[in-house]
Design a protein around this motif. Structure first.
Motif: not given
Length: 368
Positions: A284-292
């Motif tokens: 989840k954190l990896s997915e969110l970071t990729n969108r930041m």
């Protein structure tokens, strides 16, 4: 603080406004976790822009630009403009590839997105030249504002309205007094008073300190910027025992820390503490970071951290202002979202308890 912080469909004719304007600013479900606060800011910006476009006099020119120094786009200037003509006609233009440097030009997918939004390719609309063109009227100001907002956000990549700079002037080039466009920044007008105060305060701070890369001088500049944003005095800021400036953002706490080697200002937040580090959380954190657009999210010492670094060398006050604005908005929303899914404790979440996990869920430890 005692713990250290680890390091749209087709069908509309090009050049006319699409009829499907209602959902044009709705977030995709996959990005809703991170962007609820940011989406709200974009809605506020679009509403404010629509109100201004409907009331501007003939001859007015509006320019909306993604600040290249804040967004890291270098010499690439992504902007849209609107000129108000006779009988309420609005001529909108958007930057095309002819004026963008190599490495920053729109790819085929982005060009297709522009056409799908309602833009005509460069040169098709009379007078558009090398820009995408679209003609409308003040009666359609709401739909036009939504389309322009979507262009800046989804095609040009503006992460937040705070990254936009706008200019509104009459036919003679004189600034027109208008209400602010959400959190976007004015090139001149009311918003410039705050920036003028900031520039003056920074100049005084720089004059009082010595070497350019001195840690004390950087810390003084940071205190000046943050206190100006909070409309407070530098000596009244909340500073903890680690020297971090504390800024409460709803149920989250944002810290601003000055590091001296290398010179860096870290804007960070312990989004959740006492959280179980599982494979699902890391994904989840990896997915969110990729969108930041800027910054990162990661888990360390059973804590989920959000961090946005700002270079201390050749320090730019606007970079820190944007980092603080983005972090205070996202941290407050993100802690609630992640807590509901993964448990743990929010900084100001009195009574928070961990969510009970599936006993067979794989624990990854700290492999990231």
């Amino acid at each position: 603080m005692t713990a250290d912080h680890p390091s749209a469909p087709g069908g509309d004719s090009p050049g006319t406004l699409p009829a499907h304007h209602e959902p044009i600013l709705l977030d995709e479900p996959s990005t809703a976790d991170l962007r609820a606060k940011v989406t709200q800011a974009w809605h506020e910006f679009a509403r404010a822009l629509a109100g201004r476009l409907a009331a501007l006099p003939t001859g007015t020119h509006v320019e909306l630009t993604l600040d290249p120094t804040a967004s890291g786009t270098g010499d690439a200037v992504y902007s849209v403009s609107i000129d108000v003509g006779e009988e309420g006609r609005l001529a909108a233009r958007a930057v095309g590839n002819a004026t963008l440097p190599d490495g920053y030009r729109l790819d085929r997918a982005a060009v297709a997105d522009m056409i799908a939004l309602g833009w005509s390719p460069p040169g098709v609309v009379p007078g558009s030249g090398e820009h995408f063109g679209l003609d409308s009227g003040t009666a359609e100001a709401t739909r036009l504002a939504a389309l322009l907002t979507r262009t800046l956000r989804d095609v040009y990549g503006a992460p937040h309205p705070a990254f936009l700079v706008y200019l509104i002037h009459d036919a003679e080039g004189e600034a027109l007094p208008v209400e602010p466009l959400g959190t976007a920044r004015s090139e001149f007008g009311p918003d410039r008073n705050v920036e003028a105060d900031l520039d003056e305060a920074l100049a005084a701070a720089a004059a009082a300190q010595a070497p350019e890369h001195d840690a004390a001088a950087l810390a003084e500049q940071v205190r000046t910027v943050v206190s100006t944003m909070l409309k407070s005095e530098p000596d009244r800021l909340q500073v903890d025992s680690d020297g971090d400036i504390n800024i409460r953002a709803g149920s989250a706490m944002v810290f601003v820390r000055v590091r001296d080697n290398p010179p860096l200002v870290d804007v960070f937040s312990p989004v959740l503490t006492e959280v179980e580090p599982t494979e699902r959380l890391y994904v989840k954190l990896s997915e969110l970071t990729n969108r930041m657009p800027i910054g990162r999210l990661y888990c360390a010492d059973d804590t989920v951290w959000a961090s946005i670094p700002v270079f201390g060398r050749n320090f730019q006050a606007t970079h820190l202002m944007l980092a603080v604005q983005v972090m205070t908005g996202l941290a407050d929303e993100l802690d609630d979202r992640l807590h509901g899914e993964f448990g743990g404790k929010r900084f100001f979440g009195e009574g928070d308890k961990p969510v009970k996990r599936d006993q067979e869920e794989h624990r990854t430890g700290m492999y990231l």
